[in-house]
Write a protein that holds these residues in place. Structure first.
Motif, PDB file in Angstrom:
ATOM      1  N   SER A 129       0.845  -1.206   0.000  1.00  0.00           N
ATOM      2  CA  SER A 129       0.000   0.000   0.000  1.00  0.00           C
ATOM      3  C   SER A 129       0.879   1.255   0.000  1.00  0.00           C
ATOM      4  O   SER A 129       0.393   2.376   0.087  1.00  0.00           O
TER       5      SER A 129
ATOM      6  N   GLU B 233       3.240   1.906   2.292  1.00  0.00           N
ATOM      7  CA  GLU B 233       3.688   2.285   3.643  1.00  0.00           C
ATOM      8  C   GLU B 233       5.184   2.013   3.792  1.00  0.00           C
ATOM      9  O   GLU B 233       5.685   0.992   3.329  1.00  0.00           O
ATOM     10  N   LYS B 234       5.878   2.937   4.451  1.00  0.00           N
ATOM     11  CA  LYS B 234       7.310   2.735   4.699  1.00  0.00           C
ATOM     12  C   LYS B 234       7.477   2.022   6.041  1.00  0.00           C
ATOM     13  O   LYS B 234       7.204   2.593   7.096  1.00  0.00           O
TER      14      LYS B 234
ATOM     15  N   THR C  76       6.273   1.699  11.457  1.00  0.00           N
ATOM     16  CA  THR C  76       6.127   2.294  10.125  1.00  0.00           C
ATOM     17  C   THR C  76       6.194   3.815  10.222  1.00  0.00           C
ATOM     18  O   THR C  76       6.059   4.393  11.304  1.00  0.00           O
ATOM     19  N   LYS C  77       6.371   4.444   9.063  1.00  0.00           N
ATOM     20  CA  LYS C  77       6.448   5.908   9.010  1.00  0.00           C
ATOM     21  C   LYS C  77       5.130   6.536   9.487  1.00  0.00           C
ATOM     22  O   LYS C  77       5.125   7.472  10.280  1.00  0.00           O
ATOM     23  N   SER C  78       4.000   6.003   9.022  1.00  0.00           N
ATOM     24  CA  SER C  78       2.696   6.585   9.376  1.00  0.00           C
ATOM     25  C   SER C  78       2.376   6.438  10.861  1.00  0.00           C
ATOM     26  O   SER C  78       1.817   7.339  11.481  1.00  0.00           O
ATOM     27  N   TYR C  79       2.734   5.279  11.435  1.00  0.00           N
ATOM     28  CA  TYR C  79       2.386   5.018  12.836  1.00  0.00           C
ATOM     29  C   TYR C  79       3.429   5.578  13.813  1.00  0.00           C
ATOM     30  O   TYR C  79       3.219   5.576  15.019  1.00  0.00           O
ATOM     31  N   GLY C  80       4.564   5.996  13.299  1.00  0.00           N
ATOM     32  CA  GLY C  80       5.589   6.625  14.136  1.00  0.00           C
ATOM     33  C   GLY C  80       6.166   5.708  15.187  1.00  0.00           C
ATOM     34  O   GLY C  80       6.510   4.562  14.906  1.00  0.00           O
TER      35      GLY C  80
END
Length: 366
Positions: A165, A167-168, A323-327
């Motif tokens: 998707s 996500e990093k 992940t990048k989004s979830y920090g």
């Protein structure tokens, strides 16, 4: 709408394979009602014998196997399904064998999809790993293996979904071994010597028949390798830094008998590791894939009791995905990461996923 008949050729009728057959037989009516799918086992095999049953095995399959199974080669299986014009084929590898890997590509080339509980295919040299996927794509077949990491837990699916998707993913860390989870969860909370807890784990059947397999860290390393490759990392097993829990005087070089009587040699070093930790910390044996540092490590760590890893109980697995989004807050997947029932159910989930895919394909062709 006509019922979709899925023909499963099962390799391996040990714990996972036999549990899978029984789970399918128990739920057959449910699958027919809910999904309009019939799962059949026209062929089941162990390492040397195969039982051929045109109409699929019934409840007394174990007795029938014992009476009627015959020596086989994979070519016999391919010929049999062609002769009977069996369609919608899935080969299930419920073995722990390396020998079966040479059959994966011929099976794909002859109309089979593959579902594997066996993690050997995904930990071979990258050339084989890539060939397998190339052949599957060429013949429009699928290769699924969700139970390779975390048994019935949706670890591979979640990581794949995140990755594709866009996500990093920055780091994956966790306790991937049910046996070592049990050992260190107890060792951290009880005043028992390490060797006594290890023997308890062996008696409960949580470890491999030779528990040095578990303590070497190689099984955790293999699972880490599978996850790294899911993220398209071009890594080999030799790229993983494994800090084995075995001692020089208690390792794979010694006989099983020597190992069995000298386990108390573990106690001193593990007790030192335990008492020299910071306050309110516990020991955990983790696998860690750090994508930013490009590092794969398997090691013993000390973590605060208040963390998700620190609160682990029983023989559970726990995987943290950063992940990048979830920090800084990881996605956490936790639960039973071993056992024949959960592993067989995970294999069955892959089979049903494939059945739905086959159903869609068939509808497109109609």
């Amino acid at each position: 709408m006509s019922t979709l008949r899925i023909n499963i050729v099962l390799f391996g009728i040990g714990n996972v394979g036999s549990t899978l057959v029984n789970q399918v037989l128990e739920s057959q009516k449910f699958f027919l009602e809910k999904k309009n799918i019939e799962l059949r086992f026209p062929i089941i095999t162990n390492s040397t014998l195969a039982f051929f049953e045109k109409d699929g095995v019934k409840n007394q399959w174990e007795a029938n196997f014992a009476q009627s199974a015959i020596p086989f080669k994979v070519e016999d299986i391919i010929d049999y399904v062609k002769e009977l014009e069996l369609e919608n084929l899935i080969a299930v590898d419920a073995t722990a064998s390396s020998d079966i890997l040479k059959n994966y590509i011929p099976l794909l080339q002859n109309g089979f999809n593959i579902v594997a509980a066996n993690k050997k295919a995904n930990t071979q040299h990258l050339d084989f790993y890539n060939d397998l996927r190339r052949i599957a794509k060429k013949f429009d077949k699928s290769f699924l293996y969700e139970t390779n990491v975390g048994a019935g837990l949706p670890v591979i699916q979640t990581i794949s979904d995140l990755y594709y998707s866009g996500e990093k993913i920055t780091k994956i860390r966790g306790v991937f071994s049910g046996s070592l989870s049990y050992i260190f969860n107890r060792f951290s909370s009880e005043n028992e010597p390490f060797s006594r807890i290890l023997v308890d784990a062996e008696k409960l059947g949580l470890t491999e028949p030779d528990s040095r397999e578990d303590l070497s860290g190689n099984d955790v390393a293999r699972k880490l390798l599978i996850l790294a490759r899911e993220l398209e990392q071009k890594v080999e097993f030799s790229d993983i830094k494994v800090a084995s829990l075995l001692l020089p005087e208690l390792n794979e070089k010694h006989s099983k008998a020597q190992y069995a009587i000298n386990k108390s040699l573990f106690d001193k070093s593990f007790n030192i590791a335990k008492i020299t930790q910071s306050d309110n910390h516990v020991l955990r044996f983790v696998g860690e894939l750090d994508l930013e540092k490009n590092q794969l490590e398997v090691k013993l760590v000390s973590v605060p009791k208040t963390t998700a890893l620190g609160q682990l109980k029983g023989a559970d697995n726990l995987i943290e995905i950063y992940t990048k989004s979830y920090g800084e807050i990881p996605i956490v997947i936790q639960g039973a990461g071993a056992g024949k029932a959960v592993t067989a159910r995970g294999v069955l989930t892959d089979i049903l996923k494939l059945a739905e895919k086959i159903k869609v394909k068939n509808e497109v062709w109609v």
